[in-house]
Design a protein around this motif. Structure first.
Motif, mmCIF file in Angstrom:
data_model
loop_
_atom_site.group_PDB
_atom_site.id
_atom_site.type_symbol
_atom_site.label_atom_id
_atom_site.label_comp_id
_atom_site.label_asym_id
_atom_site.label_seq_id
_atom_site.Cartn_x
_atom_site.Cartn_y
_atom_site.Cartn_z
ATOM 1 N N GLY A 124 9.695 103.802 55.077
ATOM 2 C CA GLY A 124 10.584 103.227 55.217
ATOM 3 C C GLY A 124 11.348 103.078 56.099
ATOM 4 N N GLY A 125 10.725 104.471 57.621
ATOM 5 C CA GLY A 125 11.283 105.103 58.520
ATOM 6 C C GLY A 125 11.560 106.213 58.182
ATOM 7 N N ASN A 128 18.101 105.195 60.667
ATOM 8 C CA ASN A 128 16.674 104.072 61.499
ATOM 9 C C ASN A 128 15.793 103.187 60.160
ATOM 10 O OD1 ASN A 128 14.723 103.867 62.868
ATOM 11 N ND2 ASN A 128 13.927 104.563 61.849
ATOM 12 N N ARG A 129 16.216 103.997 58.810
ATOM 13 C CA ARG A 129 15.671 103.162 56.732
ATOM 14 C C ARG A 129 16.760 102.085 57.237
ATOM 15 N NH1 ARG A 129 15.958 108.988 55.667
ATOM 16 N NH2 ARG A 129 14.074 109.539 55.041
ATOM 17 N N MET A 161 14.635 94.895 58.720
ATOM 18 C CA MET A 161 14.117 94.135 59.599
ATOM 19 C C MET A 161 13.346 93.636 58.770
ATOM 20 S SD MET A 161 11.290 96.450 61.670
ATOM 21 C CE MET A 161 9.825 96.718 60.563
ATOM 22 N N VAL A 219 14.780 99.761 58.867
ATOM 23 C CA VAL A 219 13.767 99.455 59.030
ATOM 24 C C VAL A 219 13.750 98.221 57.641
ATOM 25 C CG1 VAL A 219 11.733 99.713 57.903
ATOM 26 C CG2 VAL A 219 12.242 101.125 59.310
ATOM 27 N N GLU A 220 14.926 98.648 56.401
ATOM 28 C CA GLU A 220 14.588 97.889 55.278
ATOM 29 C C GLU A 220 15.251 96.612 56.265
ATOM 30 O OE1 GLU A 220 12.859 98.737 53.356
ATOM 31 O OE2 GLU A 220 13.248 100.880 53.419
#
Lengths: 190, 229
Positions: free
Chosen positions: B221-222, A139-140, A146, A143-144
């Motif tokens: 950061g998710g 998920n991180r 994106m 996100v990054e």
């Protein structure tokens, strides 16, 4: 009388041109700095993407060591994951890294599927913790990535818009590519 | 005078451009109506205590659904839109429940990832949150999770509340305090009167910057955990 009027008119014109030139210089400098800042934030965001990839890679030895003890996980998959990790660390270019990472994702997904197929594995804390960390890392990265694409979009839009593209063209600001899942963007200096 | 009117209109229009993600105003936002006012007050008092002791900003959001983004992206975007956590410290945390989808997510800001790694958040949720949600005891679940996370933040995070209040701007998207705004308006009117409005023939600079809300400018950061109930 008319000479005086002419003089005043000339002064006004000179003043206006002068003001316009100052304005143009200030605006060019401002736009240039803005573009530099936007480019910098793209690079910075790319570094964040790389950090998260690194985090995932760092998680793998621990994951393999923990799930090895359970026969539900195929040893072939685990060996594959370890091999891909080595390949990732030895990869020279960003393209290679991303490609390896995609293969790695597929292998890790099968580990997660196995985990979900046997509910009793969920009650083993060491295993479930690692799976949660793994999912969190995915998920991180999303996100990054994106945010990286957002930064690229922001920059690409700016350099193509009027009037900023005049500055972008004359100082050689080039379009940056997006990070589609699958292909890596061209990143200079990494 | 017409230019001034245009200017004022543009100020009024700007805030609506911000986006489709809910900007949270206070600690608990219940869009579905699962909680009573007293229950919301109880949960908010925990969040408020955490903020007073550490400066960390916790928020709870209950929505009906998170489509088309999915809960992960929705959580990150909402977090960003609200700016949970203080700017630079990123010490925010969002507990998100999507009621009709039966999904939950705890989104942890960058600054709190150290004390709240994903696995720990997941474990807290599995112990004192998901079982309650499964039994439709939403208040108990949310309160327990908020308290458990709040305790960890107070015991281990060790931050300090901001000494100076974060500036509050009367007009969104225009980072000016009241007195600064007053000066700008006075200058604006004076210049307009002196030049009989001709000043507006020159292109003028457009204000930039983000508006201030109840929360700071933190990001995530998710990190965090998610699951079904």
């Amino acid at each position: 009388m008319s000479a005086k009027v002419g003089l005043i008119a000339a002064a006004v014109v000179v003043g206006a041109v002068f003001l316009f030139l100052i304005g143009a210089v200030v605006w060019t400098a401002g736009t240039y700095n803005d573009l530099v800042g936007k480019e910098e934030s793209i690079d910075n965001q790319w570094a964040q993407v790389e950090n998260q990839y690194q985090r995932k890679i760092d998680l793998i030895p621990n994951l393999v060591a923990t799930v090895e003890g359970y026969q539900e996980f195929e040893s072939g998959t685990l060996q594959n994951v370890t091999a891909l990790r080595t390949q990732w660390m030895e990869a020279g270019s960003t393209e290679e890294q991303v490609e390896t990472s995609n293969q790695l994702d597929a292998a890790l997904r099968s580990i997660i599927l196995t985990y979900e197929a046997y509910p009793y594995l969920g009650s083993i804390e060491a295993v479930s913790d690692l799976i949660v960390e793994l999912e969190g890392t995915e998920n991180r990265i999303t996100v990054e990535r994106m945010r990286y694409n957002d930064a690229v979009k922001d920059y690409n839009t700016k350099i193509r818009q009027f009037p900023a593209f005049i500055v972008a063209n004359s100082f050689g600001f080039e379009k940056r590519s997006y990070f589609e899942s699958g292909a890596a963007p061209n990143q200079p200096g990494i | 005078m017409r230019a001034l009117t245009l200017f004022l209109i543009s100020i009024l229009i700007l805030p609506s451009v911000i986006g489709d993600y809910p900007v949270l105003e206070y600690y608990v936002t219940d869009q579905v109506g699962l909680l009573f006012d007293e229950e919301i007050y109880d949960i908010e008092s925990v969040c408020s205590e955490v903020y007073k002791r550490t400066g960390a900003e916790m928020a709870i959001l209950i929505v009906n659904e998170t489509q088309p983004d999915g809960i992960d992206l929705f959580a990150v975007r909402t977090f960003e839109a609200t700016g949970l956590g203080q700017e630079g410290k990123d010490n925010g945390l969002l507990i998100l429940i999507s009621y009709s989808e039966g999904l939950w997510r705890v989104e942890v800001g960058y600054g709190l990832e150290g004390v709240l790694p994903d696995a720990r958040v997941n474990r807290l949720a599995m112990e004192g949150f998901v079982p309650y949600l499964n039994a439709s005891m939403y208040y108990e679940g949310i309160y327990d999770l908020t308290l458990a996370i709040g305790r960890i933040i107070i015991d281990e995070y060790g931050g300090e509340p901001p000494k100076v209040k974060e500036p509050w701007y009367p007009i969104p998207c225009l980072p000016l305090l009241w007195w600064q705004l007053l000066i700008v308006v006075v200058i604006f009117v004076a210049v307009s009167v002196l030049t009989k409005g001709r000043v507006f023939l020159f292109p003028f600079w457009i204000f930039g910057g983000r508006g201030g809300g109840g929360f700071g400018g933190g990001r995530s950061g998710g990190g965090g955990a998610r699951g079904r109930f």
